[in-house]
Write an enzyme that holds these catalytic residues in place. Structure first.
Site, PDB file in Angstrom:
ATOM      1  CD  GLN A  11      42.616  32.870  31.493  1.00 16.21           C
ATOM      2  OE1 GLN A  11      42.520  33.776  30.200  1.00 16.21           O
ATOM      3  NE2 GLN A  11      41.931  32.685  32.297  1.00 16.21           N
ATOM      4  CB  ALA A  61      45.150  27.788  41.225  1.00 16.97           C
ATOM      5  CE1 TYR A 126      41.384  31.082  42.940  1.00 15.83           C
ATOM      6  CE2 TYR A 126      40.564  33.385  43.571  1.00 15.83           C
ATOM      7  CZ  TYR A 126      41.440  32.443  43.147  1.00 15.83           C
ATOM      8  OH  TYR A 126      42.572  32.721  42.061  1.00 15.83           O
TER       9      TYR A 126
END
Length: 282
Positions: A11, A61, A126
């Site tokens: 994105q 990521a 995460y």
């Protein structure tokens, strides 16, 4: 400058590419895993040296928050080890690095917006690996800028906005969590702040960035449907415990953006204005 963008198919990476035509004085090297494996230390060093890289924007990521709970080693490799490799390589050339981080470095027990100076306390794989990534980058690169963001969406890839539009068209009823509070971030606005930092000069340190305002996922969904013209889907509020997930989410993750606004003299768009712009693009 020669600038390396990693994770260019994501994105933020896609939004960065759209802005590159506004920065013709710089040469950009847009890479994803096919062009550069950021888990390979030697490959990074060779790429950075061969292309005389002056700065890196790491948009890569492992962001599948729930999947991370069962893939900790791979998640750590992408979110902590790889950014450290990138930071080491660019530091050897006296360059700078922008590392994107997350609101998940906090446990979400605050009731006021999180400042950069507040103690971190991640309660998911995460969040822990992203915090380790922040530390690795700051340790290895003296000109490192860490930007923590939250609730990222755009016209690219899979994200909450696109999912809620799709489900709103497919379903008559949706349950969405109302007791997790935060602020969405339009990836284009985040890309613009990175562009500003590149143009004005990287000021090392940790920064927070999201759009302005405070909402729940439920309110966000209602706004998405209203702006997208979806009228036949009933959205009902859910408690977090009614929708159990492998990874724990911060209940409150509003980020205080004072530091980035004052450092770079920027105004941050209100979340609803940015959402309208994104849905118009979609």
């Amino acid at each position: 400058m020669n600038i390396l963008i990693t994770g260019c198919n994501g994105q933020l990476g896609n939004e960065m590419q759209l802005l590159e035509k506004e920065m013709p004085q710089h040469t950009f090297f847009n890479t994803d895993v096919a062009e550069l494996d950021i888990t390979n230390k030697e490959a990074i060093k060779a790429f950075v040296d061969t292309n005389s890289i002056d700065g890196i924007v790491n948009c890569a990521a492992f962001t599948a928050v729930d999947k991370a709970e069962s893939s900790e080693d791979f998640c750590r490799l992408l979110n902590a080890t790889a950014p450290g490799f990138l930071a080491e390589a660019v530091e050897s050339r006296g360059g700078w690095m922008v590392q994107i981080s997350t609101d998940y470095v906090f446990d979400g027990t605050n009731h006021r917006p999180y400042k950069e100076t507040e103690p971190t306390c991640p309660n998911s794989v995460y969040g822990r690996t992203k915090l380790e990534g922040e530390e690795a980058v700051q340790k290895a690169c003296s000109k490192a800028m860490i930007i923590r963001t939250a609730w990222l969406y755009s016209t690219f890839g899979n994200n909450f906005v696109k999912t809620m539009i799709r489900l709103g068209k497919e379903k008559e009823e949706l349950g969405v969590i109302f007791d997790q509070i935060g602020t969405p971030t339009y990836a284009r606005d985040l890309a613009r702040i990175i562009q500003t930092a590149i143009e004005k000069g990287i000021v090392p340190g940790i920064y927070h960035f999201s759009n302005e305002g405070v909402i729940s996922w439920y309110d966000f969904t209602k706004a998405i449907h209203r702006i997208a013209g979806i009228k036949n889907c009933h959205v009902r509020p859910l408690h977090t415990e009614e929708y159990p997930t492998p990874a724990s989410r911060p209940a409150y993750s509003v980020l205080d953006k004072t530091k980035i606004k004052e450092t770079y003299q920027v105004e941050v768009p209100y979340w609803e204005e940015s959402l309208e712009e994104c849905i118009k693009q979609l």
